[in-house]
Design a protein around this motif. Structure first.
Motif, PDB file in Angstrom:
ATOM      1  N   ILE A   1       7.810  -1.781   4.392  1.00 44.21           N
ATOM      2  CA  ILE A   1       7.595  -1.569   2.953  1.00 44.21           C
ATOM      3  C   ILE A   1       6.710  -2.659   2.367  1.00 44.21           C
ATOM      4  N   LEU A   2       6.976  -3.909   2.714  1.00 44.37           N
ATOM      5  CA  LEU A   2       6.158  -5.009   2.192  1.00 44.37           C
ATOM      6  C   LEU A   2       4.723  -4.910   2.685  1.00 44.37           C
ATOM      7  N   SER A   3       4.545  -4.531   3.937  1.00 41.50           N
ATOM      8  CA  SER A   3       3.193  -4.363   4.476  1.00 41.50           C
ATOM      9  C   SER A   3       2.439  -3.277   3.724  1.00 41.50           C
ATOM     10  N   LEU A   4       3.109  -2.158   3.468  1.00 40.34           N
ATOM     11  CA  LEU A   4       2.467  -1.064   2.731  1.00 40.34           C
ATOM     12  C   LEU A   4       2.135  -1.474   1.297  1.00 40.34           C
ATOM     13  N   LEU A   5       3.043  -2.192   0.654  1.00 35.75           N
ATOM     14  CA  LEU A   5       2.768  -2.674  -0.708  1.00 35.75           C
ATOM     15  C   LEU A   5       1.585  -3.638  -0.729  1.00 35.75           C
TER      16      LEU A   5
ATOM     17  N   HIS B   1      -1.903  -3.066  -2.801  1.00 32.39           N
ATOM     18  CA  HIS B   1      -2.463  -4.031  -3.748  1.00 32.39           C
ATOM     19  C   HIS B   1      -3.870  -4.469  -3.318  1.00 32.39           C
ATOM     20  N   GLY B   2      -4.084  -4.609  -2.013  1.00 30.84           N
ATOM     21  CA  GLY B   2      -5.414  -4.958  -1.507  1.00 30.84           C
ATOM     22  C   GLY B   2      -6.429  -3.875  -1.824  1.00 30.84           C
ATOM     23  N   LEU B   3      -6.033  -2.627  -1.658  1.00 37.34           N
ATOM     24  CA  LEU B   3      -6.926  -1.511  -1.976  1.00 37.34           C
ATOM     25  C   LEU B   3      -7.217  -1.447  -3.469  1.00 37.34           C
ATOM     26  N   ARG B   4      -6.230  -1.718  -4.287  1.00 35.69           N
ATOM     27  CA  ARG B   4      -6.452  -1.732  -5.738  1.00 35.69           C
ATOM     28  C   ARG B   4      -7.455  -2.808  -6.126  1.00 35.69           C
ATOM     29  N   ARG B   5      -7.331  -3.994  -5.507  1.00 38.25           N
ATOM     30  CA  ARG B   5      -8.293  -5.070  -5.786  1.00 38.25           C
ATOM     31  C   ARG B   5      -9.699  -4.655  -5.368  1.00 38.25           C
ATOM     32  N   THR B   6      -9.812  -4.007  -4.211  1.00 38.41           N
ATOM     33  CA  THR B   6     -11.113  -3.541  -3.739  1.00 38.41           C
ATOM     34  C   THR B   6     -11.694  -2.502  -4.678  1.00 38.41           C
ATOM     35  N   MET B   7     -10.876  -1.559  -5.109  1.00 39.78           N
ATOM     36  CA  MET B   7     -11.347  -0.526  -6.038  1.00 39.78           C
ATOM     37  C   MET B   7     -11.808  -1.147  -7.356  1.00 39.78           C
ATOM     38  N   MET B   8     -11.068  -2.111  -7.865  1.00 40.61           N
ATOM     39  CA  MET B   8     -11.457  -2.759  -9.116  1.00 40.61           C
ATOM     40  C   MET B   8     -12.775  -3.518  -8.943  1.00 40.61           C
TER      41      MET B   8
END
Length: 93
Positions: A67-71, A75-82
């Motif tokens: 679960i922590l790995s997926l979270l 969050h990493g993908l969200r930072r990349t998208m932003m």
């Protein structure tokens, strides 16, 4: 805001052994050395999430790790998208 190890333990409600185990599992990664480790409010929130997963939802250690790995990936993908959005490479619709 940076918290000392003792402040973190007090605010999170964790014991020394639990904190040590979670750091060894890399569920929590403090800044600095093990002697002078410092924590943030995000670490407090993550510790509470881990405790909730274990106590309220009955998630075992392997499940917590997944679960922590997926979270973290999310969050990493969200930072990349932003970053891409700021660079003008993608637009929001």
């Amino acid at each position: 805001m940076k918290l000392s190890k003792q402040e973190f333990l007090s605010r999170s409600g964790l014991g020394h052994e639990t904190l040590t185990a979670w750091i060894e599992e890399e569920w929590l990664i403090p800044d600095g050395s093990s002697v002078e480790a410092s924590f943030s409010d995000i670490d407090i929130a993550r510790a509470r999430l881990i405790r909730d997963l274990q106590l309220d939802f009955g998630v075992n250690d392997a499940g917590v790790g997944v679960i922590l790995s997926l979270l973290d990936q999310l969050h990493g993908l969200r930072r990349t998208m932003m970053a891409l959005r700021r660079a003008g490479r993608i637009t929001s619709e």
